[in-house]
Write an enzyme that holds these catalytic residues in place. Structure first.
Site, PDB file in Angstrom:
ATOM      1  N   ASP A 107     -11.392  31.485   1.197  1.00  0.00           N
ATOM      2  CA  ASP A 107     -11.405  30.020   1.183  1.00  0.00           C
ATOM      3  C   ASP A 107     -12.266  29.443   2.300  1.00  0.00           C
ATOM      4  OD1 ASP A 107      -9.605  31.059   3.066  1.00  0.00           O
ATOM      5  OD2 ASP A 107      -8.442  29.211   3.113  1.00  0.00           O
TER       6      ASP A 107
ATOM      7  N   THR B  60      -4.545  41.831   8.575  1.00  0.00           N
ATOM      8  CA  THR B  60      -4.563  40.633   9.411  1.00  0.00           C
ATOM      9  C   THR B  60      -4.864  39.338   8.656  1.00  0.00           C
ATOM     10  OG1 THR B  60      -5.319  39.933  11.583  1.00  0.00           O
ATOM     11  CG2 THR B  60      -7.032  40.558  10.029  1.00  0.00           C
TER      12      THR B  60
ATOM     13  N   GLY C 216      -6.363  33.094   1.581  1.00  0.00           N
ATOM     14  CA  GLY C 216      -7.477  32.303   1.061  1.00  0.00           C
ATOM     15  C   GLY C 216      -7.436  32.091  -0.436  1.00  0.00           C
TER      16      GLY C 216
ATOM     17  N   ARG D 173     -16.468  39.774  -1.319  1.00  0.00           N
ATOM     18  CA  ARG D 173     -15.400  38.789  -1.551  1.00  0.00           C
ATOM     19  C   ARG D 173     -15.606  37.562  -0.666  1.00  0.00           C
ATOM     20  NH1 ARG D 173     -11.309  36.563   2.189  1.00  0.00           N
ATOM     21  NH2 ARG D 173      -9.466  36.037   0.978  1.00  0.00           N
TER      22      ARG D 173
ATOM     23  N   GLY E 139      -5.116  31.469   6.531  1.00  0.00           N
ATOM     24  CA  GLY E 139      -4.071  32.143   5.756  1.00  0.00           C
ATOM     25  C   GLY E 139      -4.608  32.699   4.451  1.00  0.00           C
TER      26      GLY E 139
HETATM   27  N1  ASP Z   1      -8.306  32.401   5.001  1.00  0.00           N
HETATM   28  C1  ASP Z   1      -8.977  33.623   5.339  1.00  0.00           C
HETATM   29  C2  ASP Z   1      -9.495  34.277   4.092  1.00  0.00           C
HETATM   30  O1  ASP Z   1      -8.800  34.301   3.105  1.00  0.00           O
HETATM   31  C3  ASP Z   1      -8.135  34.617   6.045  1.00  0.00           C
HETATM   32  C4  ASP Z   1      -7.238  34.128   7.114  1.00  0.00           C
HETATM   33  O2  ASP Z   1      -7.167  32.950   7.421  1.00  0.00           O
HETATM   34  O3  ASP Z   1      -6.576  34.942   7.697  1.00  0.00           O
HETATM   35  O4  ASP Z   1     -10.551  34.837   4.138  1.00  0.00           O
END
Ligand code: ASP
Length: 403
Positions: free
Chosen positions: A281, A247, A304, A278, A302
């Site tokens: 972003d 996801t 990261g 981990r 999205g």
């Molecule tokens: N940006 C988020 C991350 O990389 C994940 C996401 O937005 O789906 O943790």
């Protein structure tokens, strides 16, 4: 040369304990005079609940812009069916939910962030707590959890039953490489000499005639395993998709009110099945969220890792400072992501990136790396500036991400 008047006003601020700091360079005429919008503006993603309308009413009633961001984030953090934020978010590879969040408050020019926090569902509020009640900007892991608990946050298990079963499906589906799942001796157990598993990384990057076939075969295999794990029929397709295409989601909210005050907040459970510890972003000020009270606010959802490499949210705000429109600034940040892959479409199709942007004058944009979702529908976002609307994102690349 300093005039007498300059000298006297300098002396006055110095006497008051203040130093006169020259304003940061504003290179474009247009951004020097960003008048506040006539109506507040919220940009975010569709939440499927009432929080966006409620948040807009809060703005009209004079609420602080960060309270408004938090209100929308908390709706997602509370939703057990949102697999990408808070309670019910998909866990890391050890089966533990770890949350990331950050926020920036324009009027006070302050920021807070929390990374890899466990057992506390409202990560967005913890980020704010760190901003308001500590001398730090970012806390992570156990330290962040302890800090939140000391301020009255309740510990709870964030792993829902549905998310636990999805994790088991993910774990067992890699059983040719580990000891999870029915053994060789069990009926239908693992093959003694298993064919290489068709896991995410093993799905070929170059979709050829075999690609769809491989995906179909893998989906069937996963669906059977899902049934075996007791995942009810109506939830199996979702679970299988989470394994094939882990996801992405997250919630980001950027807000400006009619005084031109701005805030931004981002909250996520991060990449599903990530390595423990981990950070994506979302807790990184300047990547997952950035708000500059002089210019605007931006945030991201999205992939990261890609966003961190271009400091997306900060890049966008800086480009707006130089006079770019929200849309052009967002597309330029996306161009930098594509540039990091030399424009290789076979790799870029595995990435997903959406930027949410609002300028101090209420101009806004949402920019997506790809034009359409995996199911072929346009990438969309939500804007509320008097009425709540779903609009199509501007996009850099025509086509569909696999995510
Ligand atoms: N940006 C988020 C991350 O990389 C994940 C996401 O937005 O789906 O943790």
């Amino acid at each position: 040369m300093m005039t007498r008047r300059d000298f006297l006003s300098q002396a006055a601020v110095t006497a008051a304990g203040l130093v006169s700091i020259p304003s940061p360079a504003q290179s474009a005429e247009s951004v020097k005079h960003l008048a506040p919008p006539q109506k507040p503006v919220i940009v975010t993603r569709e939440t499927g609940d009432n929080t966006i309308d409620e948040a807009y009413k809060m703005l009209l009633d004079g609420a602080d812009t960060l309270d408004v961001c938090n209100h929308i984030c908390m709706g997602r953090e509370d939703d057990p069916n949102d697999r990408s934020v808070g309670y019910g978010g998909l866990p890391n590879e050890d089966g533990i939910v770890e949350l990331d969040a950050c926020c920036m408050h324009g009027p006070t020019r302050t920021a807070g962030s929390v990374g890899a926090i466990q057992n506390i569902r409202h990560a967005s509020l913890v980020a704010r707590l760190i901003m308001e009640r500590s001398g730090h900007v970012m806390l992570t892991g156990l330290g962040a959890e302890h800090f939140a608990v000391m301020y009255g946050f309740k510990r709870e298990d964030l792993l829902t039953d549905d998310a636990r079963k999805m994790w088991l499906l993910w774990k067992e589906s890699r059983s040719s490489q580990n000891f999870w799942g029915p053994p060789m001796s069990a009926p239908g157990g693992k093959d003694a000499n298993p064919a290489p598993s068709l896991n995410h990384s093993a799905i070929p990057l170059h979709p050829g005639p075999k690609w769809a076939e491989l995906i179909r075969a893998r989906s069937q295999q996963l669906t059977a395993m899902a049934a075996d794990l007791g995942i009810p029929e109506h939830k199996r397709a979702t679970a299988v998709n989470q394994i094939l295409w882990p996801t992405t989601g997250t919630i980001h909210v950027s807000v400006v009110n009619t005084k031109g005050e701005m805030s931004g907040a981002t909250s996520t459970s991060g990449q599903a099945f990530k390595i423990a510890g981990r950070l994506g972003d979302s807790p990184i000020i300047g990547a997952g969220c950035y708000t500059d009270q002089d210019i605007g606010s931006a945030g991201a959802t999205g992939s990261g890792e890609e966003n961190m490499k271009v400091s997306g949210a900060h890049t966008i705000v800086e480009l707006m400072r130089q006079g770019m429109s929200p849309k052009d600034a967002g597309l330029e940040a996306l161009r930098r992501i594509a540039r990091n892959y030399n424009g290789d479409m076979t790799k870029l199709r595995y990435l997903d990136m959406i930027y949410y942007i609002v300028r101090k004058d209420g101009a806004y944009a949402d920019c997506s790396l790809w034009s359409t979702t995996a199911s072929g529908t346009p990438k969309v976002f939500v804007v509320h500036n008097g009425a709540k609307r779903i609009e199509n994102c501007a996009f850099l690349l025509t086509g569909t991400t696999t995510n």
